[in-house]
Design a protein around this motif. Structure first.
Motif, PDB file in Angstrom:
ATOM      1  N   ASN A  70       0.846  -1.195   0.000  1.00  0.00           N
ATOM      2  CA  ASN A  70       0.000   0.000   0.000  1.00  0.00           C
ATOM      3  C   ASN A  70       0.878   1.241   0.000  1.00  0.00           C
ATOM      4  O   ASN A  70       1.731   1.410   0.869  1.00  0.00           O
ATOM      5  N   LEU A  71       0.689   2.119  -0.985  1.00  0.00           N
ATOM      6  CA  LEU A  71       1.367   3.417  -1.044  1.00  0.00           C
ATOM      7  C   LEU A  71       0.326   4.500  -0.835  1.00  0.00           C
ATOM      8  O   LEU A  71      -0.625   4.627  -1.620  1.00  0.00           O
ATOM      9  N   GLU A  72       0.496   5.285   0.231  1.00  0.00           N
ATOM     10  CA  GLU A  72      -0.404   6.403   0.514  1.00  0.00           C
ATOM     11  C   GLU A  72       0.300   7.721   0.184  1.00  0.00           C
ATOM     12  O   GLU A  72       1.453   7.933   0.559  1.00  0.00           O
ATOM     13  N   LEU A  73      -0.407   8.579  -0.522  1.00  0.00           N
ATOM     14  CA  LEU A  73       0.143   9.873  -0.941  1.00  0.00           C
ATOM     15  C   LEU A  73      -0.742  10.996  -0.423  1.00  0.00           C
ATOM     16  O   LEU A  73      -1.970  10.932  -0.534  1.00  0.00           O
ATOM     17  N   LEU A  74      -0.121  12.016   0.138  1.00  0.00           N
ATOM     18  CA  LEU A  74      -0.814  13.230   0.562  1.00  0.00           C
ATOM     19  C   LEU A  74      -0.252  14.409  -0.214  1.00  0.00           C
ATOM     20  O   LEU A  74       0.966  14.497  -0.422  1.00  0.00           O
ATOM     21  N   VAL A  75      -1.121  15.306  -0.632  1.00  0.00           N
ATOM     22  CA  VAL A  75      -0.667  16.536  -1.279  1.00  0.00           C
ATOM     23  C   VAL A  75      -1.251  17.721  -0.514  1.00  0.00           C
ATOM     24  O   VAL A  75      -2.419  17.713  -0.119  1.00  0.00           O
ATOM     25  N   TRP A  76      -0.400  18.707  -0.287  1.00  0.00           N
ATOM     26  CA  TRP A  76      -0.756  19.944   0.437  1.00  0.00           C
ATOM     27  C   TRP A  76      -0.521  21.098  -0.527  1.00  0.00           C
ATOM     28  O   TRP A  76       0.597  21.284  -1.012  1.00  0.00           O
ATOM     29  N   ILE A  77      -1.578  21.849  -0.814  1.00  0.00           N
ATOM     30  CA  ILE A  77      -1.467  22.982  -1.737  1.00  0.00           C
ATOM     31  C   ILE A  77      -1.745  24.269  -0.974  1.00  0.00           C
ATOM     32  O   ILE A  77      -2.794  24.415  -0.345  1.00  0.00           O
ATOM     33  N   ASP A  78      -0.791  25.179  -1.029  1.00  0.00           N
ATOM     34  CA  ASP A  78      -0.932  26.500  -0.403  1.00  0.00           C
ATOM     35  C   ASP A  78      -0.919  27.531  -1.529  1.00  0.00           C
ATOM     36  O   ASP A  78       0.141  27.858  -2.073  1.00  0.00           O
ATOM     37  N   ALA A  79      -2.118  28.015  -1.897  1.00  0.00           N
ATOM     38  CA  ALA A  79      -2.227  28.937  -3.027  1.00  0.00           C
ATOM     39  C   ALA A  79      -1.594  30.286  -2.733  1.00  0.00           C
ATOM     40  O   ALA A  79      -1.112  30.970  -3.643  1.00  0.00           O
ATOM     41  N   ARG A  80      -1.560  30.705  -1.484  1.00  0.00           N
ATOM     42  CA  ARG A  80      -0.978  32.009  -1.143  1.00  0.00           C
ATOM     43  C   ARG A  80       0.526  32.009  -1.346  1.00  0.00           C
ATOM     44  O   ARG A  80       1.105  32.959  -1.866  1.00  0.00           O
ATOM     45  N   THR A 119       4.612  10.806   1.176  1.00  0.00           N
ATOM     46  CA  THR A 119       4.145   9.433   0.971  1.00  0.00           C
ATOM     47  C   THR A 119       4.569   8.550   2.135  1.00  0.00           C
ATOM     48  O   THR A 119       5.522   8.847   2.851  1.00  0.00           O
ATOM     49  N   ALA A 120       3.853   7.474   2.283  1.00  0.00           N
ATOM     50  CA  ALA A 120       4.216   6.425   3.230  1.00  0.00           C
ATOM     51  C   ALA A 120       3.707   5.117   2.647  1.00  0.00           C
ATOM     52  O   ALA A 120       2.671   5.075   1.981  1.00  0.00           O
ATOM     53  N   SER A 121       4.448   4.059   2.872  1.00  0.00           N
ATOM     54  CA  SER A 121       4.040   2.773   2.328  1.00  0.00           C
ATOM     55  C   SER A 121       4.209   1.689   3.378  1.00  0.00           C
ATOM     56  O   SER A 121       4.955   1.849   4.345  1.00  0.00           O
ATOM     57  N   GLY A 122       3.513   0.606   3.165  1.00  0.00           N
ATOM     58  CA  GLY A 122       3.610  -0.483   4.124  1.00  0.00           C
ATOM     59  C   GLY A 122       2.741  -1.652   3.732  1.00  0.00           C
ATOM     60  O   GLY A 122       2.130  -1.685   2.657  1.00  0.00           O
TER      61      GLY A 122
END
Length: 286
Positions: free
Chosen positions: A103-113, A121-124
């Motif tokens: 399992n590969l988990e991906l997070l994206v954080w977008i700061d428009a300012r 990412t984290a996997s396991g």
């Protein structure tokens, strides 16, 4: 590399849009709220299943990152917030052994300012699995091995692409009724049973999402020494670690590259290991 605490985080007290309908707000709010001091605002006015489902009735468009980015952007649009967060999971064979499920988990954080995007990412290990069965006893054995009922299951007649299915099965009576339904509906008297990989239905996946959130928090607490933007983290490696015998460069990494997602400033940080094994040298071990 300056590391701030939650009290010094640039996101302390700020609102962050999170679009999800699968319960991801719980671990993400706990981890990021504690580490960054931000407030996760749950956005649910959009059917994220329309962007792709694990039951394969709707294919995901684009890559894992593109899907997560689209979710974050939709969450920002619906909430009117300038910061968006989204999660996307992927499943397949372990990249090392190619035998165990991964399992590969991906997070994206977008700061428009600030005009930045930070990815973590984290996997396991995972219980991702499926089986074709012809009776209740085999279905019961699969369920136990998959961690049911804590981990939910999906059942459909015949094979994995049958258009009818029952998902979110969380109790033994529900599962038994679904298997009986699928057997009766199957022309071959067989049932395709699989794990339900939606986050709220899979505690093992939730743990990997939490781990990805911890990685994201550390990245956002790391500030660029030039422009002070968050997200100053490892972006690549520098190869060329010298051979322990002849001193020639090898393909082993000798340093990590830390880069800013905003201004592009880079710093090379040497690794502790000073020499590579001669077994990794193309000259000593051609």
């Amino acid at each position: 590399m300056p590391i701030s605490t939650a009290g010094q985080s640039v996101y302390c007290g700020q609102q962050v849009a999170l679009l999800t309908q699968h319960g991801k707000q719980a671990p993400l709010s706990e981890v990021l709220g504690h580490c960054l001091g931000c407030r996760i605002e749950h956005v649910d006015r959009f059917d994220t299943d329309s962007l792709g489902t694990f039951t394969r009735d709707i294919a995901r468009a684009g890559s894992q990152l593109e899907a997560a980015r689209r979710k974050a952007q939709i969450g920002m649009e619906l909430s009117g917030l300038s910061i968006g967060l989204a999660s996307e999971g992927a499943f397949g064979p372990d990249p090392v052994s190619f035998m165990l499920p991964h399992n590969l988990e991906l997070l994206v954080w977008i700061d428009a300012r600030l005009g930045i995007e930070v990815v973590a990412t984290a996997s396991g290990a995972t219980n991702f699995a499926h089986q074709t069965v012809t009776n209740w006893e085999d279905a019961e054995r699969f369920a136990l091995a998959a961690g049911f009922p804590q981990h939910y299951l999906i059942v459909r007649p015949d094979q994995q692409d049958h258009p009818e299915f029952r998902k979110g099965l969380a109790t033994w009576p529900e599962l038994q009724a679904a298997v009986a339904w699928a057997l009766a509906a199957s022309s071959a008297r067989q049932v395709f049973i699989e794990t339900d990989m939606r986050a709220f239905a899979n505690p093992t996946r939730m743990l990997n999402i939490r781990r990805a959130a911890e990685v994201l928090a550390q990245k956002l607490l790391s500030l660029c020494p030039v422009c002070a933007a968050p997200g100053f983290a490892v972006s690549g490696i520098v190869r060329g670690l010298p051979c322990e015998d002849c001193g020639l460069p090898t393909d082993d990494a000798k340093a990590d590259l830390h880069a800013c997602v905003r201004c592009g400033h880079q710093v090379s940080v040497a690794r502790e290991r000073r020499f590579a094994s001669a077994g990794h040298c193309n000259y000593c071990n051609p």
